[in-house]
Design a protein around this motif. Structure first.
Motif, PDB file in Angstrom:
ATOM      1  N   GLU A  59     -18.924  13.015  50.216  1.00 49.66           N
ATOM      2  CA  GLU A  59     -17.496  12.677  50.196  1.00 49.66           C
ATOM      3  C   GLU A  59     -16.919  12.890  48.813  1.00 49.66           C
ATOM      4  O   GLU A  59     -15.824  13.410  48.637  1.00 49.66           O
ATOM      5  N   LYS A  60     -17.714  12.467  47.836  1.00 55.38           N
ATOM      6  CA  LYS A  60     -17.251  12.622  46.461  1.00 55.38           C
ATOM      7  C   LYS A  60     -17.074  14.108  46.129  1.00 55.38           C
ATOM      8  O   LYS A  60     -16.115  14.495  45.471  1.00 55.38           O
ATOM      9  N   ALA A  61     -17.990  14.908  46.643  1.00 57.56           N
ATOM     10  CA  ALA A  61     -17.908  16.345  46.397  1.00 57.56           C
ATOM     11  C   ALA A  61     -16.644  16.911  47.028  1.00 57.56           C
ATOM     12  O   ALA A  61     -15.959  17.742  46.430  1.00 57.56           O
ATOM     13  N   ALA A  62     -16.339  16.426  48.218  1.00 53.16           N
ATOM     14  CA  ALA A  62     -15.154  16.932  48.903  1.00 53.16           C
ATOM     15  C   ALA A  62     -13.905  16.574  48.103  1.00 53.16           C
ATOM     16  O   ALA A  62     -13.004  17.396  47.914  1.00 53.16           O
ATOM     17  N   ARG A  63     -13.878  15.322  47.622  1.00 49.57           N
ATOM     18  CA  ARG A  63     -12.710  14.904  46.826  1.00 49.57           C
ATOM     19  C   ARG A  63     -12.612  15.720  45.542  1.00 49.57           C
ATOM     20  O   ARG A  63     -11.538  16.107  45.117  1.00 49.57           O
ATOM     21  N   ALA A  64     -13.788  15.962  44.951  1.00 51.31           N
ATOM     22  CA  ALA A  64     -13.803  16.720  43.695  1.00 51.31           C
ATOM     23  C   ALA A  64     -13.253  18.127  43.948  1.00 51.31           C
ATOM     24  O   ALA A  64     -12.463  18.647  43.160  1.00 51.31           O
ATOM     25  N   ALA A  65     -13.653  18.699  45.084  1.00 51.12           N
ATOM     26  CA  ALA A  65     -13.189  20.050  45.408  1.00 51.12           C
ATOM     27  C   ALA A  65     -11.676  20.057  45.579  1.00 51.12           C
ATOM     28  O   ALA A  65     -10.976  20.972  45.142  1.00 51.12           O
ATOM     29  N   GLU A  66     -11.181  18.988  46.227  1.00 55.29           N
ATOM     30  CA  GLU A  66      -9.745  18.880  46.456  1.00 55.29           C
ATOM     31  C   GLU A  66      -9.007  18.817  45.111  1.00 55.29           C
ATOM     32  O   GLU A  66      -8.027  19.512  44.891  1.00 55.29           O
ATOM     33  N   GLU A 109     -17.029   5.840  42.096  1.00 56.26           N
ATOM     34  CA  GLU A 109     -16.008   6.688  42.696  1.00 56.26           C
ATOM     35  C   GLU A 109     -14.859   7.049  41.769  1.00 56.26           C
ATOM     36  O   GLU A 109     -14.541   8.207  41.589  1.00 56.26           O
ATOM     37  N   GLU A 110     -14.198   6.075  41.212  1.00 57.45           N
ATOM     38  CA  GLU A 110     -13.032   6.384  40.401  1.00 57.45           C
ATOM     39  C   GLU A 110     -13.222   5.779  39.022  1.00 57.45           C
ATOM     40  O   GLU A 110     -13.846   4.734  38.879  1.00 57.45           O
ATOM     41  N   GLY A 111     -12.665   6.391  38.038  1.00 58.48           N
ATOM     42  CA  GLY A 111     -12.780   5.810  36.704  1.00 58.48           C
ATOM     43  C   GLY A 111     -12.324   6.767  35.637  1.00 58.48           C
ATOM     44  O   GLY A 111     -11.698   7.782  35.927  1.00 58.48           O
ATOM     45  N   VAL A 112     -12.667   6.448  34.405  1.00 57.44           N
ATOM     46  CA  VAL A 112     -12.234   7.298  33.304  1.00 57.44           C
ATOM     47  C   VAL A 112     -13.296   8.357  33.010  1.00 57.44           C
ATOM     48  O   VAL A 112     -14.463   8.192  33.338  1.00 57.44           O
ATOM     49  N   ASN A 113     -12.839   9.409  32.384  1.00 54.77           N
ATOM     50  CA  ASN A 113     -13.733  10.499  32.032  1.00 54.77           C
ATOM     51  C   ASN A 113     -14.295  10.275  30.626  1.00 54.77           C
ATOM     52  O   ASN A 113     -13.606   9.795  29.740  1.00 54.77           O
ATOM     53  N   HIS A 114     -15.565  10.651  30.476  1.00 55.89           N
ATOM     54  CA  HIS A 114     -16.209  10.470  29.176  1.00 55.89           C
ATOM     55  C   HIS A 114     -15.429  11.121  28.043  1.00 55.89           C
ATOM     56  O   HIS A 114     -15.426  10.646  26.918  1.00 55.89           O
TER      57      HIS A 114
END
Lengths: 627, 286
Positions: B23-30, A489-494
């Motif tokens: 859900e991840k897609a929704a967050r990414a869109a946000e 879910e959360e983390g650093v970008n490559h």
């Protein structure tokens, strides 16, 4: 699972030549490449193909020049194979229609290049690689060889015996970039790695963005030793803003290097009193940086390369592409003004350890081209020797993989009785520290840790030792890894991790190398590895997910950067491209040997292997190297 | 537009994985929206990019739209540099092809401010207007964002027997063939093609007629037809190939391909020359 006799990974010059040779030897061949073949970076090669074609020239002279250029770290059987077979391969390219430049009498043109005793660099304008790449791809189309383009190979399917020399390679795992699916490719006879360069571990490089050292890193993690990784070539003439290459052909045709005082630096400051601008690349690159360090650089950064005196006609005839590059990427008109140039990362002399047929110590696994180390370039590659290497060793490995060769190799691979253990030189632990174990997949976990997205049931485990089982297990491991990266879910970008690696490599593991800086680089890379444990892919899509591709590439760049730096720290001498501040001499008593690095399941270990200086009929005794 | 495909790694229509992905897609869109809305004060030295976005698989991008990115300008910055900066700074899902950065791999042909150009070869400073508008190549199916499906282009390239063939099969002993410098010069421009697809995308005829070989493929045929090493019989064969109904006669000489070619290949001229050759050889056989 798809199945072929021979699978070629990468479709630049080496891969295309290997595929053609394997198919001609009767094999059912597929090429798997993360780019469409014509996008490969062979297309950016400019200068030419060294080949002893003409009366008055001799492949033995080419071999001598190459051994000298390598600063006696090339292995003679490989160098002799290269120089003996380059003429045939060059004429083969001509017969396939390659549009070489021509002399008035209609023969292919040749020109002088750095470090050569004869003008044997065969060229097609200043875009030789472009012509070579397209010509070879045309032959692949003609033969109907299957190409999986935009399929990214992420793992080799190799068995897990204790000793790499006992392992077998049964295929590869590839990710279909367009559809986002992972599939296994079983290779009945051989897998040939032809993945090209690794320049993306530096931030000023002539290499493409796709050159991330994938083949070297994958082979390394599968247990294959990697050789002389510290030997990185910095090309003396790259454009300061972008790193775009300005061919050595400019100097070959008579281009001159000037410092800010307007002095012809190579002569005025004694860097190469005989050959001047056409000294070997390592010599010229150091000379330029030395000028800048002594305050004679322009804008404290670069020197000038002037070709105006060659005249418009000759420039347009032989170097036209250079005009376009200087104009498009530096805003300079090469007909009217000198071009700014400085050294930039260009080529990896080291790579996957192979013999003179491209075979590695893992049965069924080959490596050719820039990702391989046979070694033909040793500590410094001569300009014009990369393209013939692609053709010669591509053809050799293709034939060998297809079972068409039964020569006994002169060069050994893997650990043998002449090998020597190395001491640990790194101030920090090496290797490991990639993704958390949950993400590493079945093989790296030492078991089949219930991959959540497994397409097959556990039945494969029972057959794990059968070739299909080995491939299937590798597929599961990659599904686990990709699934993990997409779900996290959360983390650093490559991009942050990659930038950190590039920054420290450019700062600390460049042309001039010091012990303390190399240790700092290893500490930085260690930190980047730890950062990578938290890497995440923001793009949730399975369709053309470049975020995912770059994340996987970055892992490869980490392993490769570390290997380069460890080798640089271990080799406490000055040889070829490898300059050490504290060790200003070539130490032949101690260092006529290759640095070898083995992954050892995540605890990399250094060892050494003697250079092979014995050729077919002569021995290449190390001499002082001056130009 | 390409269609949404099924995931093969699970048989269930709705799994926890799917939900998490959604859900991840929704967050990414946000996040993307936030990035697009946020306009940090970058002063005058900033580039405004308007970039086409589309992903059939991600709900927020299933309807094509444009995102705006503000990027600090640096001297010598190309459109590709700006796209990379936008991706690496704001939105790592921004998708485009790239590799060599020096106009030889042909990966990044894009529709920039209404014209086909290579992203890496286009200096921002040379573009007019305040906004750089970047779209995928027109007349090609969009796979995602700026990535188009090149298959049709490749199929056309490969339809013209794009490989060297001679009248006589050479024996195993390789021998250098001769070629005059003049003949090499004759084919020189045609060999510069990097398969970027800009010409095909700019061609009105190709847009309306999928069967038309298009400028790049005809140029490839020209490269071989004009190469004296192939021999006269092969040339006749090549002329037959390009004279077929989907060949040279479809070209209406609008020069759009020539205008956009990043390697300055005189494509229209090559096509015209083949037409003239065709007329000549047809007269000969009458």
């Amino acid at each position: 699972m798809r199945e072929y006799d021979v699978i070629v990974v990468g479709a630049g010059g080496a891969g295309l030549r290997a595929a053609i040779a394997a198919q001609e030897a009767g094999a059912d061949v597929a090429m798997v490449t993360k780019l469409h073949p014509v996008r490969s970076h062979t297309g950016a090669a400019e200068g030419g193909i060294n080949a002893a074609l003409r009366e008055g020239d001799d492949w033995h002279d080419h071999a001598y020049d190459t051994m000298k250029g390598s600063d006696y770290l090339g292995d003679a059987p490989a160098v002799e194979a290269l120089t003996r077979e380059s003429p045939k391969e060059t004429i083969q390219l001509e017969n396939w229609g390659m549009a070489f430049s021509r002399d008035e009498d209609g023969v292919v043109s040749q020109r002088p290049f750095g470090g050569l005793s004869f003008p044997r660099t065969t060229y097609a304008g200043a875009e030789t690689g472009h012509h070579m790449l397209h010509t070879m791809y045309e032959q692949v189309v003609k033969r109907g060889i299957e190409v999986y383009d935009e399929w990214y190979v992420t793992r080799l399917a190799v068995t897990d015996e204790d000793e790499p020399e006992e392992r077998d390679c049964h295929g590869v795992v590839a990710y279909d970039i367009k559809r986002g699916e992972i599939e296994g490719f079983r290779a009945r006879d051989g897998v040939i790695l032809a993945t090209g360069g690794l320049g993306q571990v530096y931030d000023h490089t002539t290499n493409a963005i796709a050159n991330t050292g994938d083949g070297v890193a994958m082979a390394y993690r599968a247990g294959v030793p990697i050789e002389d990784m510290e030997m990185i070539q910095f090309h003396p003439t790259t454009l300061p803003t972008t790193g775009v290459l300005i061919s050595e052909g400019v100097r070959g045709e008579g281009g001159i290097l000037y410092n800010s005082e307007g002095e012809r630096l190579m002569f005025e400051h004694g860097y190469a009193n005989n050959d001047g601008e056409l000294a070997s690349r390592d010599v010229v690159a150091r000379a330029e940086l030395n000028e800048v360090a002594e305050g004679r650089g322009i804008e404290d950064e670069y020197v000038h390369l002037d070709m105006r005196h060659l005249g418009e006609e000759r420039i347009l005839d032989r170097l036209e592409n250079i005009l376009h590059l200087a104009e498009d990427f530096e805003g300079v008109d090469g007909l009217e003004e000198p071009m700014p140039v400085k050294p930039g990362q260009h080529y990896a002399m080291g790579g996957v350890e192979t013999n003179e047929w491209g075979s590695t110590c893992v049965n069924g696994l080959y490596a050719v081209g820039e990702c391989a180390c046979a070694s033909v370039h040793g500590a410094n590659r001569l300009g014009g020797n990369a393209l013939p290497e692609l053709a010669v060793f591509g053809a050799r490995a293709g034939r060998h993989a297809a079972g068409d060769v039964d020569d006994e190799p002169e060069i050994t691979t893997g650990w043998d009785e002449d090998s020597e253990e190395g001491e640990n030189v790194s101030p920090v632990p090496l290797g490991e520290a990639d993704l958390p174990s949950a993400a590493k997949g079945a093989l790296a976990d030492g078991g089949r840790s219930s991959p959540p997205s497994a397409g097959a049931d556990g039945g494969a485990a029972a057959e794990a030792s059968a070739p299909e089982g080995v491939v299937e297990e590798a597929v599961q491991a990659e599904r686990t890894r990709v699934h993990y990266l997409l779900e996290k879910e959360e983390g650093v970008n490559h991009a942050e991790v990659r930038a950190d690696v590039q920054e420290t490599m450019t700062e600390n593991v460049n042309v001039f190398r010091e012990e303390g800086a190399l240790e700092d680089a290893l500490a930085d890379i260690r930190e980047a590895r730890q950062e990578y444990q938290h890497v995440t892919v923001e793009d949730p899509s399975r369709t053309y997910n470049t975020d995912l591709i770059h994340t996987i590439e970055t892992r490869n760049a980490l392993d490769v950067a570390e290997a380069i730096t460890v080798g640089a720290l271990a080799r406490d001498e000055f040889r070829g491209a490898h300059w050490r501040k504290e060790h200003q001499e070539r130490k032949d008593d101690e260092w006529l040997k290759h640095t070898m690095l083995s992954w050892n399941d995540g605890s990399p270990g250094l060892w050494y292997k003697p250079v092979v200086l014995e050729g077919e009929n002569k021995s290449y005794e190390p001499k002082e190297r001056s130009y | 537009m390409s269609t949404q495909h099924e995931h093969t790694d699970d048989g269930e229509p709705e799994t926890p994985g799917d939900r998490r992905r959604a859900e991840k897609a929704a967050r990414a869109a946000e996040r993307e929206q936030e990035a697009a809305d946020a306009e940090p004060d970058l002063g005058d030295d900033a580039v405004t990019l308007k970039v086409f976005r589309y992903d059939p698989e991600v709900e927020a991008k299933a309807e094509p739209r444009f995102d705006t990115f503000r990027i600090p300008f640096e001297k010598g910055m190309t459109v590709l540099d700006a796209l990379i900066a936008a991706r690496d700074t704001y939105d790592s899902s921004l998708t485009f092809r790239h590799s060599c950065r020096q106009a030889v791999c042909g990966s990044d042909a894009l529709f920039i401010n209404g014209r086909q150009r290579l992203g890496c070869q286009t200096q921002i400073a040379d573009l007019e207007g305040d906004v750089v508008r970047v779209e995928p190549l027109p007349h090609q199916d969009v796979v995602k964002d700026l990535v188009v499906d090149m298959e049709h282009f490749y199929d056309q390239m490969e339809a013209v027997e794009p490989y060297f063939q001679t009248d006589e099969t050479p024996d195993d002993d390789l021998e250098e063939q001769f070629q005059t410098p003049e003949n090499r010069e004759k084919i020189k421009m045609s060999t510069r093609c990097i398969w970027c697809g800009a010409c095909m995308s700019s061609c009105n005829i190709a847009a309306g007629d999928n069967a038309y070989l298009g400028p790049a493929a005809i140029n490839k045929a020209y490269r071989f037809a004009m190469d004296e090493r192939e021999g006269e019989n092969m040339k006749e064969h090549r002329m037959e190939l390009i004279e077929q109904e989907n060949g040279v006669w479809r070209c209406q000489t609008q020069f759009s391909c020539t205008n956009v070619c990043p390697k300055d290949i005189p494509l229209t001229e090559h096509i015209q020359e083949l037409k003239r050759e065709a007329v000549k050889s047809n007269l000969k056989f009458w």
